[in-house]
Design a protein around this motif. Structure first.
Motif, PDB file in Angstrom:
ATOM      1  N   TYR A 193       0.402  -1.322  -0.484  1.00 43.20           N
ATOM      2  CA  TYR A 193       0.059   0.118  -0.134  1.00 43.20           C
ATOM      3  C   TYR A 193       1.010   1.235  -0.156  1.00 43.20           C
ATOM      4  O   TYR A 193       0.642   2.076  -0.530  1.00 43.20           O
ATOM      5  N   LYS A 194       1.636   1.798   0.969  1.00 41.98           N
ATOM      6  CA  LYS A 194       2.953   2.126   1.067  1.00 41.98           C
ATOM      7  C   LYS A 194       3.864   3.011  -0.032  1.00 41.98           C
ATOM      8  O   LYS A 194       3.902   4.242  -0.471  1.00 41.98           O
TER       9      LYS A 194
ATOM     10  N   LEU B  67       0.361   1.542  -4.020  1.00 42.34           N
ATOM     11  CA  LEU B  67      -0.655   2.332  -4.454  1.00 42.34           C
ATOM     12  C   LEU B  67      -0.887   3.824  -4.039  1.00 42.34           C
ATOM     13  O   LEU B  67      -1.804   4.466  -4.713  1.00 42.34           O
ATOM     14  N   THR B  68      -0.203   4.702  -2.998  1.00 41.54           N
ATOM     15  CA  THR B  68      -0.873   6.226  -2.493  1.00 41.54           C
ATOM     16  C   THR B  68       0.117   7.031  -3.184  1.00 41.54           C
ATOM     17  O   THR B  68       0.540   7.862  -3.683  1.00 41.54           O
ATOM     18  N   LYS B  69       0.845   5.897  -4.937  1.00 46.72           N
ATOM     19  CA  LYS B  69       1.270   7.239  -5.507  1.00 46.72           C
ATOM     20  C   LYS B  69       0.523   7.030  -6.337  1.00 46.72           C
ATOM     21  O   LYS B  69       0.727   8.021  -8.000  1.00 46.72           O
TER      22      LYS B  69
ATOM     23  N   PHE C  76      -1.901   8.820  -6.747  1.00 52.40           N
ATOM     24  CA  PHE C  76      -3.261   9.718  -7.517  1.00 52.40           C
ATOM     25  C   PHE C  76      -1.861  11.931  -8.446  1.00 52.40           C
ATOM     26  O   PHE C  76      -2.469  11.809  -9.253  1.00 52.40           O
ATOM     27  N   THR C  77      -0.604  10.994  -8.328  1.00 52.55           N
ATOM     28  CA  THR C  77       0.140  12.125  -8.836  1.00 52.55           C
ATOM     29  C   THR C  77       1.071  11.084 -10.536  1.00 52.55           C
ATOM     30  O   THR C  77       1.478  11.840 -11.082  1.00 52.55           O
TER      31      THR C  77
ATOM     32  N   LEU D  39      -8.812  -0.738  -6.022  1.00 53.04           N
ATOM     33  CA  LEU D  39      -8.166   0.739  -4.715  1.00 53.04           C
ATOM     34  C   LEU D  39      -7.719   0.913  -6.030  1.00 53.04           C
ATOM     35  O   LEU D  39      -8.074   3.083  -5.986  1.00 53.04           O
TER      36      LEU D  39
ATOM     37  N   ALA E 299     -10.198   2.951  -8.486  1.00 56.60           N
ATOM     38  CA  ALA E 299     -11.061   3.724  -7.452  1.00 56.60           C
ATOM     39  C   ALA E 299     -10.303   5.437  -7.453  1.00 56.60           C
ATOM     40  O   ALA E 299     -10.912   6.183  -7.444  1.00 56.60           O
ATOM     41  N   ALA E 300      -8.857   5.163  -7.404  1.00 56.88           N
ATOM     42  CA  ALA E 300      -8.051   6.748  -6.724  1.00 56.88           C
ATOM     43  C   ALA E 300      -7.928   6.832  -8.624  1.00 56.88           C
ATOM     44  O   ALA E 300      -8.425   8.273  -8.630  1.00 56.88           O
TER      45      ALA E 300
ATOM     46  N   LEU F 125     -10.115   6.679 -11.100  1.00 57.47           N
ATOM     47  CA  LEU F 125     -11.329   7.352 -11.676  1.00 57.47           C
ATOM     48  C   LEU F 125     -11.931   8.842 -11.246  1.00 57.47           C
ATOM     49  O   LEU F 125     -11.738   9.577 -11.521  1.00 57.47           O
ATOM     50  N   SER F 126     -11.382   8.757  -9.601  1.00 52.82           N
ATOM     51  CA  SER F 126     -11.356  10.019  -9.428  1.00 52.82           C
ATOM     52  C   SER F 126     -10.872  11.551  -9.913  1.00 52.82           C
ATOM     53  O   SER F 126     -11.599  12.580  -9.702  1.00 52.82           O
ATOM     54  N   MET F 127      -9.429  10.713  -9.817  1.00 56.64           N
ATOM     55  CA  MET F 127      -8.618  11.769 -10.237  1.00 56.64           C
ATOM     56  C   MET F 127      -8.444  11.687 -11.748  1.00 56.64           C
ATOM     57  O   MET F 127      -8.664  13.145 -12.568  1.00 56.64           O
TER      58      MET F 127
ATOM     59  N   THR G 258     -11.748  12.252 -13.270  1.00 51.44           N
ATOM     60  CA  THR G 258     -12.597  12.754 -13.851  1.00 51.44           C
ATOM     61  C   THR G 258     -13.118  14.592 -13.522  1.00 51.44           C
ATOM     62  O   THR G 258     -12.699  14.872 -13.431  1.00 51.44           O
ATOM     63  N   PHE G 259     -11.763  14.228 -11.669  1.00 55.20           N
ATOM     64  CA  PHE G 259     -10.957  16.025 -11.685  1.00 55.20           C
ATOM     65  C   PHE G 259     -10.668  16.467 -12.910  1.00 55.20           C
ATOM     66  O   PHE G 259     -10.783  17.779 -12.904  1.00 55.20           O
TER      67      PHE G 259
ATOM     68  N   PRO H 229     -16.990  16.022  -9.636  1.00 57.37           N
ATOM     69  CA  PRO H 229     -16.793  16.910  -9.508  1.00 57.37           C
ATOM     70  C   PRO H 229     -17.938  18.496  -9.358  1.00 57.37           C
ATOM     71  O   PRO H 229     -17.433  19.161  -9.013  1.00 57.37           O
TER      72      PRO H 229
ATOM     73  N   GLU I 153      -1.000  12.640  -0.626  1.00 57.19           N
ATOM     74  CA  GLU I 153      -0.609  11.498  -0.521  1.00 57.19           C
ATOM     75  C   GLU I 153      -0.033  10.787  -0.099  1.00 57.19           C
ATOM     76  O   GLU I 153      -0.181  10.102   0.697  1.00 57.19           O
TER      77      GLU I 153
END
Lengths: 184, 211
Positions: free
Chosen positions: A121-122, A125-127, A129-130, A150, A153-154, A156-158, A160-161, B14, B140
């Motif tokens: 995860y660390k 997965l936390t990478k 978003f960017t 997981l 999910a991240a 997809l939201s990114m 759409t944003f 959004p 993040e």
């Protein structure tokens, strides 16, 4: 029973687990190529988890750890959990492990799962978003089903944003408005 | 939650977040005469030329599109303030800086509809973009510090940022919870599993259930 209609849950229970029969069983065809239709006491067979689980409840078999939790995998996870290709081992690594945990004698499996997940995860997965999709696609095939969910999910939201940020049609016309009235 | 496009992954789109952000009050200077408007949310107006008044953002945008008012950009949307915030955000180990809860949406709507009312518009816009990127990176990193199921505290995260990480964070915490739980009751389970076979041996053999 709560997840009766969950396709993932069904697929998890289809995974094979090696079992040892404690009792001879007659009139079953577990191995189609066997000469007789009975299983002897002490026979080692691979059964799907749902069957092994039911037989275990009736004290007919004892369940061993499947190959995906063997010593080799453990060592690899200890070495660098983030780079282990868990999907090829078992696409439902964590859920399958959680289901097996109360049924096997090995007590370390819970700790194995939670440490593996924490590290992966660390590191991975936390990478999401960017990181760009290109770098992500490199480790995507290693992820188990749960991790992929997981990630999706991240991601997809990114997306759409991003779409919202770059604009696009601000006002959408209702589909009914464009239609011309029918000539009668 | 009602009104989500995709309740399955509990994500507001959004656009929906923007819609909620449009309820924030902004100051406008009208250039027409109008009676007060009575809404469920409250009464706004009356509108007198050159007298500033507070209205919801959506109303301000609608009036602006008709050329009936000019915006007074909010206090925080100035080059000085934003530069300060950006520097504070860039400090290593720093907390999130206080900004309006829906700053992303307000900034976006103002940049779209009130270009001429914001001084140094391009500078302000790039500052807001930078701040948002820095905060996203920070968010993040904060997500990466999850260590199993413990309370997670993050102050001053804005609506859009929360919405971005909501599905991911929720699922991640669920997964952590699932993996942490067995560890906690290992002792309990040990006693239970060692007891189980003994009971089974005492009782007569159970016939297979009829189906």
């Amino acid at each position: 029973m709560a997840k009766y209609y969950d396709i993932d849950d069904i697929l998890i229970e289809e995974e094979f687990a090696p079992v040892i029969f404690h009792k001879p069983v007659n009139g079953v065809t577990i191995d189609p190529s066997a000469e007789t239709s009975c299983v002897e006491q002490g026979a080692k067979v691979e059964l799907p988890f749902w069957l092994a689980h039911e037989l275990h409840l009736r004290q007919a078999v004892s369940i061993n750890l499947p190959a995906c939790f063997d010593q080799k995998t453990r060592l690899e996870i200890q070495a660098d959990a983030a780079c282990v290709d868990l999907r090829s081992r078992c696409p439902y690594f964590y859920e399958f492990g959680c289901k097996l945990q109360p049924l096997v004698t090995d007590r370390t499996i819970g700790i194995l799962l939670s440490t593996a997940f924490k590290i992966r995860y660390k590191e991975r997965l936390t990478k999401v978003f960017t990181a760009t999709h290109l770098t992500a696609s490199k480790f995507l095939p290693f992820l188990t089903k749960e991790e992929t969910n997981l990630y999706e999910a991240a991601h997809l939201s990114m997306t759409t944003f991003r779409k919202w940020r770059t604009g696009g049609p601000r006002f959408q016309r209702a589909s009914i408005l464009g239609r011309k009235r029918k000539e009668s | 939650m009602a009104g989500q496009t995709d309740p399955h992954i509990s994500l507001f789109s959004p656009e929906e977040v923007e819609f909620m952000g449009e309820d924030e009050l902004v100051e406008i200077v009208p250039n027409m005469n109008m009676e007060p408007l009575n809404f469920i949310a409250g009464d706004f107006g009356r509108f007198v030329p050159q007298i500033p008044t507070q209205v919801p953002l959506w109303l301000a945008v609608a009036l602006k599109r008709r050329g009936k008012c000019t915006f007074r950009p909010p206090q925080w949307l100035s080059v000085d303030n934003l530069t300060q915030i950006l520097e504070a955000e860039r400090e290593p180990q720093s907390k999130f800086q206080p900004l309006p809860f829906s700053y992303v949406e307000i900034a976006r709507l103002l940049f779209d509809h009130a270009r001429d009312d914001i001084p140094d518009m391009y500078m302000v816009r790039s500052l807001v973009e930078d701040i948002r990127d820095v905060r996203l990176h920070k968010l993040e990193n904060n997500l990466g510090s999850f260590q199993g199921t413990s309370a997670v505290k993050m102050d001053n995260v804005s609506a859009m940022e929360v919405n971005l990480v909501r599905p991911f964070a929720r699922r991640a915490l669920e997964a952590f919870y699932k993996h942490d739980k067995p560890e906690a009751d290992t002792a309990d389970r040990d006693t239970r599993s060692s007891r189980q076979p003994r009971e089974a041996n005492n009782e007569p053999r159970r016939p297979l259930r009829q189906r």
